[in-house]
Enzyme design. Structure first.
Site, PDB file in Angstrom:
ATOM      1  N   ASP A   3      54.054  64.481 -29.458  1.00 14.26           N
ATOM      2  CA  ASP A   3      54.574  65.697 -30.101  1.00 14.26           C
ATOM      3  C   ASP A   3      55.315  66.617 -29.137  1.00 14.26           C
ATOM      4  O   ASP A   3      55.552  67.768 -29.444  1.00 14.26           O
ATOM      5  CB  ASP A   3      53.435  66.497 -30.775  1.00 14.26           C
ATOM      6  CG  ASP A   3      52.762  65.714 -31.888  1.00 14.26           C
ATOM      7  OD1 ASP A   3      53.378  64.772 -32.409  1.00 14.26           O
ATOM      8  OD2 ASP A   3      51.614  66.045 -32.228  1.00 14.26           O
ATOM      9  N   HIS A  28      56.707  64.908 -37.687  1.00 15.56           N
ATOM     10  CA  HIS A  28      55.442  65.632 -37.607  1.00 15.56           C
ATOM     11  C   HIS A  28      55.409  66.659 -38.737  1.00 15.56           C
ATOM     12  O   HIS A  28      56.375  67.389 -38.928  1.00 15.56           O
ATOM     13  CB  HIS A  28      55.314  66.321 -36.245  1.00 15.56           C
ATOM     14  CG  HIS A  28      53.968  66.945 -36.055  1.00 15.56           C
ATOM     15  ND1 HIS A  28      52.854  66.205 -35.722  1.00 15.56           N
ATOM     16  CD2 HIS A  28      53.547  68.226 -36.206  1.00 15.56           C
ATOM     17  CE1 HIS A  28      51.800  67.004 -35.667  1.00 15.56           C
ATOM     18  NE2 HIS A  28      52.192  68.235 -35.953  1.00 15.56           N
ATOM     19  N   LEU A  50      49.516  56.172 -36.297  1.00 20.55           N
ATOM     20  CA  LEU A  50      48.416  56.910 -35.665  1.00 20.55           C
ATOM     21  C   LEU A  50      48.007  56.386 -34.293  1.00 20.55           C
ATOM     22  O   LEU A  50      47.083  56.913 -33.684  1.00 20.55           O
ATOM     23  CB  LEU A  50      47.205  56.936 -36.603  1.00 20.55           C
ATOM     24  CG  LEU A  50      47.444  57.656 -37.937  1.00 20.55           C
ATOM     25  CD1 LEU A  50      46.200  57.588 -38.811  1.00 20.55           C
ATOM     26  CD2 LEU A  50      47.873  59.103 -37.727  1.00 20.55           C
ATOM     27  N   LYS A  51      48.682  55.361 -33.808  1.00 22.58           N
ATOM     28  CA  LYS A  51      48.336  54.843 -32.477  1.00 22.58           C
ATOM     29  C   LYS A  51      49.370  55.298 -31.458  1.00 22.58           C
ATOM     30  O   LYS A  51      50.512  55.588 -31.815  1.00 22.58           O
ATOM     31  CB  LYS A  51      48.320  53.306 -32.506  1.00 22.58           C
ATOM     32  CG  LYS A  51      47.257  52.748 -33.412  1.00 22.58           C
ATOM     33  CD  LYS A  51      45.922  52.759 -32.720  1.00 22.58           C
ATOM     34  CE  LYS A  51      44.838  52.269 -33.652  1.00 22.58           C
ATOM     35  NZ  LYS A  51      43.509  52.507 -33.152  1.00 22.58           N
ATOM     36  N   GLU A  70      59.884  66.145 -46.029  1.00 28.46           N
ATOM     37  CA  GLU A  70      59.991  64.919 -45.227  1.00 28.46           C
ATOM     38  C   GLU A  70      60.821  63.879 -45.978  1.00 28.46           C
ATOM     39  O   GLU A  70      61.726  63.264 -45.406  1.00 28.46           O
ATOM     40  CB  GLU A  70      58.599  64.360 -44.920  1.00 28.46           C
ATOM     41  CG  GLU A  70      57.778  65.280 -44.046  1.00 28.46           C
ATOM     42  CD  GLU A  70      56.424  64.690 -43.660  1.00 28.46           C
ATOM     43  OE1 GLU A  70      56.299  63.462 -43.581  1.00 28.46           O
ATOM     44  OE2 GLU A  70      55.494  65.462 -43.438  1.00 28.46           O
ATOM     45  N   SER A  92      54.793  56.642 -47.760  1.00 30.81           N
ATOM     46  CA  SER A  92      55.781  57.241 -48.671  1.00 30.81           C
ATOM     47  C   SER A  92      57.065  57.600 -47.933  1.00 30.81           C
ATOM     48  O   SER A  92      58.157  57.518 -48.500  1.00 30.81           O
ATOM     49  CB  SER A  92      55.202  58.462 -49.399  1.00 30.81           C
ATOM     50  OG  SER A  92      54.991  59.533 -48.506  1.00 30.81           O
TER      51      SER A  92
END
Ligand code: GRF
Length: 186
Positions: free
Chosen positions: A144, A103, A84-85, A173, A13
């Site tokens: 992060d 994040h 996610l990698k 976001e 999204s």
């Protein structure tokens, strides 16, 4: 024309909001969607929007040669939106200060290993936080921990569930990520 590649593993999204935002922009273009998952919703979106896409094979992440693909496609800037990698070292080296991540919390709190998706929002709500938000930051070797570019906050009610928190943060976001990318690129 500056070319962006969006890396995403999920529904996409945020990728959609970024595509929509730059649709008629003559200086910035979403030129590539990259995913590690053929079945990710973001790939359906890429097909519908006719944005070229690339499915990363697991060995490509390990062999650390993917920056060649990005450079061949003349990608200027990399946006991680729910990817996610871990980003291979060669991409970090090829794109210094040209990779940003979003994040779904107010870093440095609720970041690091295991802090992705609903895990983040559950942790925020379970800690009784009165606010949450989103952080856009540069990406470096330590997840992060790259320099923060922008943060936006939203108030949480005591009755808010982790799902409520996720919904509120996702709204932020969609509102702020693309304009922030535009600012960083100009
Ligand atoms: C977002 O909450 C983002 O902050 C996180 O993953 C989620 C991706 O959602 N990194 P979507 O795939 O853009 O809908």
């Amino acid at each position: 024309m500056k070319k962006i590649a969006i890396f995403a593993s999920g529904g996409g999204s945020n990728a959609q909001a970024i595509i929509d935002y730059f649709r008629s922009n003559v200086e910035i273009e979403v030129a590539l969607i990259v995913s590690n998952d053929t079945n990710a919703g973001v790939i359906d979106r890429a097909q519908k929007e006719e944005v070229p896409f690339y499915i990363l094979q697991p060995d490509e992440l390990e062999e650390e040669e993917f920056s060649d693909v990005l450079l061949a496609l003349e990608i200027d800037f990399v946006v991680l939106a729910g990817f996610l990698k871990k980003i291979p070292q060669d991409i970090l080296e090829a794109y210094p200060n040209k990779i940003v991540n979003i994040h779904p919390a107010l870093l440095p709190k609720y970041g690091g290993k295991g802090m992705y998706g609903m895990n983040v929002h559950k942790a925020v709500v379970n800690a009784g936080e009165k606010e949450s938000g989103m952080t856009i930051h540069y990406v470096n070797e330590n997840y992060d921990e790259g320099q923060i570019i922008e943060q936006h906050k939203v108030a949480l009610e005591p009755s808010d569930s982790a799902e409520d928190c996720a919904r509120k943060v996702l709204e932020l976001e969609h509102q702020y990520f693309a304009p922030c990318i535009e600012k960083v690129l100009s």
